[in-house]
Design an enzyme around this catalytic site. Structure first.
Site, PDB file in Angstrom:
ATOM      1  N   HIS A  12       7.840  84.976 -26.429  1.00 34.78           N
ATOM      2  CA  HIS A  12       7.923  83.897 -25.412  1.00 34.78           C
ATOM      3  C   HIS A  12       9.010  82.926 -25.852  1.00 34.78           C
ATOM      4  O   HIS A  12       8.812  82.122 -26.757  1.00 34.78           O
ATOM      5  CB  HIS A  12       6.571  83.180 -25.296  1.00 34.78           C
ATOM      6  N   HIS A  14      12.498  80.380 -24.632  1.00 33.18           N
ATOM      7  CA  HIS A  14      13.385  79.731 -23.656  1.00 33.18           C
ATOM      8  C   HIS A  14      14.767  79.615 -24.278  1.00 33.18           C
ATOM      9  O   HIS A  14      14.942  78.882 -25.264  1.00 33.18           O
ATOM     10  CB  HIS A  14      12.867  78.339 -23.294  1.00 33.18           C
ATOM     11  N   LYS A  94       6.711  86.305 -14.769  1.00 27.91           N
ATOM     12  CA  LYS A  94       6.113  85.100 -15.337  1.00 27.91           C
ATOM     13  C   LYS A  94       5.639  84.164 -14.228  1.00 27.91           C
ATOM     14  O   LYS A  94       6.433  83.697 -13.416  1.00 27.91           O
ATOM     15  CB  LYS A  94       7.147  84.376 -16.215  1.00 27.91           C
ATOM     16  N   HIS A 131       1.505  81.090 -17.302  1.00 22.38           N
ATOM     17  CA  HIS A 131       1.340  79.751 -17.867  1.00 22.38           C
ATOM     18  C   HIS A 131       0.012  79.242 -17.310  1.00 22.38           C
ATOM     19  O   HIS A 131      -0.049  78.785 -16.179  1.00 22.38           O
ATOM     20  CB  HIS A 131       2.492  78.827 -17.465  1.00 22.38           C
ATOM     21  N   HIS A 165       0.956  81.191 -24.619  1.00 21.71           N
ATOM     22  CA  HIS A 165       0.770  80.013 -25.488  1.00 21.71           C
ATOM     23  C   HIS A 165      -0.630  79.382 -25.377  1.00 21.71           C
ATOM     24  O   HIS A 165      -0.763  78.216 -25.019  1.00 21.71           O
ATOM     25  CB  HIS A 165       1.861  78.957 -25.255  1.00 21.71           C
ATOM     26  N   ASP A 237       7.521  80.028 -27.840  1.00 24.32           N
ATOM     27  CA  ASP A 237       7.691  79.021 -26.782  1.00 24.32           C
ATOM     28  C   ASP A 237       8.718  77.982 -27.197  1.00 24.32           C
ATOM     29  O   ASP A 237       8.640  76.814 -26.810  1.00 24.32           O
ATOM     30  CB  ASP A 237       6.357  78.353 -26.400  1.00 24.32           C
TER      31      ASP A 237
END
Ligand code: NCD
Ligand code: ZN
Length: 332
Positions: A12, A14, A94, A131, A165, A237
């Site tokens: 995960h 970004h 996602k 999420h 997460h 994350d």
């Protein structure tokens, strides 16, 4: 002492876009064999065309590193044909509840309207990454969302659902109820509680979604991870924001942990006396749960202490200014 990890994965991540890729991509590409790339760009990655361009941009910053970006599409209603065309280009879709976190305004606001897409995902064996937070009181958001996970997992038993997460003891417990549920856990949620974020001076660098929870919740995560839970994978994350977006009124959510992820994982697994379980957490379990075979890459960690810089460009990393006992070397 040193250890060699085989094909470590960040499930995960970004990476952002534009100039930020110059900072984020080489960093993760040096330490990991692959990562699951989040699609919440300013314009969400919600078409194959956008996804291919984004992957190409990422790959252009990988230089010589053997690094596989596992791409995800931003959830919206997709036709079966659109999803079929995505084929091997995506690892999963996602899903963000609308407005729940950074750049998620285009997310799902009506869960009753997504059934058909979920049917396609199940039939095409495309994992659903979620999420999982409600719009309730901030500390209750993950717990409140667990009913949505229950409903999805029971109505779509062949859909692989990844609870991204997770931060609570209740989410850990839910994993035992459904075979088709997996979860990712971040480094920072294994290390901090809400006290670290705001018990003393307010720490924008530790503010993220979902927010860090109670000592009891952190203990549940640690207990699960440090006993080799077979459905929990590492997902950092890591979510960089420039200084002006963090050190201001209206601080953006996100902890930038990519540069310290592997060294600190080695440190906390060693402190827990469970260094042998690190390989499973950062690679083997993800390979099993997703059925993937990442590039065969060895990453060596040695006990060489270093001090984490205050900033990488203008992004403050997790553990800034502190010492870490382990360093990433190179391929052995
Ligand atoms: C992420 C981001 O900044 O993109 N922020 C965060 O606090 N984790 C989004 C997300 O994963 O929620
Ligand atoms: Zn994220």
């Amino acid at each position: 002492m040193d250890i060699t990890l085989r094909s470590p994965l960040d499930m995960h991540l970004h990476l952002r876009e534009g100039d930020m890729l110059d900072l984020t991509v080489p960093m993760s590409a040096q330490h990991f064999a692959g990562a699951v790339i989040m699609p919440n760009l300013v314009v969400p990655v919600d078409s194959l065309h956008h996804l291919k361009n984004y992957r190409q941009a990422i790959e252009s910053y990988c230089h010589q590193e053997d690094f596989r970006p596992y791409m995800t599409l931003f959830f919206k209603t997709y036709s079966r044909q659109e999803l079929e065309e995505c084929g091997t280009h995506i690892l999963g879709i996602k899903l963000y509840p609308a407005g729940i976190t950074t750049q998620s305004e285009a997310g799902v606001s009506d869960f009753s309207a997504i059934e058909e897409t979920l049917v396609h995902l199940q039939e095409l064996k495309i994992p659903l990454l979620v999420h999982g937070e409600s719009d309730g009181f901030v500390l209750d958001r993950e717990r409140q969302f667990l009913d949505v996970y229950r409903s999805l997992a029971s109505r779509f038993p062949d859909l692989h659902i990844v609870m991204e997460h997770i931060t609570t003891a209740d989410a850990v417990a839910l994993l035992d109820e459904f075979d088709n549920l997996s979860a990712t856990v971040t480094l920072h949620h294994l290390m901090i509680t809400l006290d670290d974020v705001m018990g003393d001076l307010l720490r924008p660098d530790l503010f993220c979604k979902p927010v860090a929870k109670t000592p009891r919740d952190r203990n549940a995560l640690r207990q699960a991870v440090f006993s080799g839970h077979p459905k929990i994978m590492f997902g950092s994350d890591s979510a960089p924001h420039p200084r002006h977006k963090k050190e201001c009124i209206g601080c953006a959510a996100g902890v930038f942990s990519a540069p310290v992820a592997l060294p600190l994982l080695a440190q906390i697994f060693e402190d827990a006396g469970e260094l042998d379980l690190l390989q499973g957490f950062v690679s083997t379990i993800a390979c099993q749960r997703y059925g993937i075979t990442p590039p065969d890459k060895k990453v060596r960690l040695t006990q060489a202490p270093w001090q984490v810089p205050s900033y990488y460009n203008d992004v403050s990393p997790f553990f800034a200014g502190q010492m870490i006992r382990w360093s990433v070397q190179s391929a052995p």
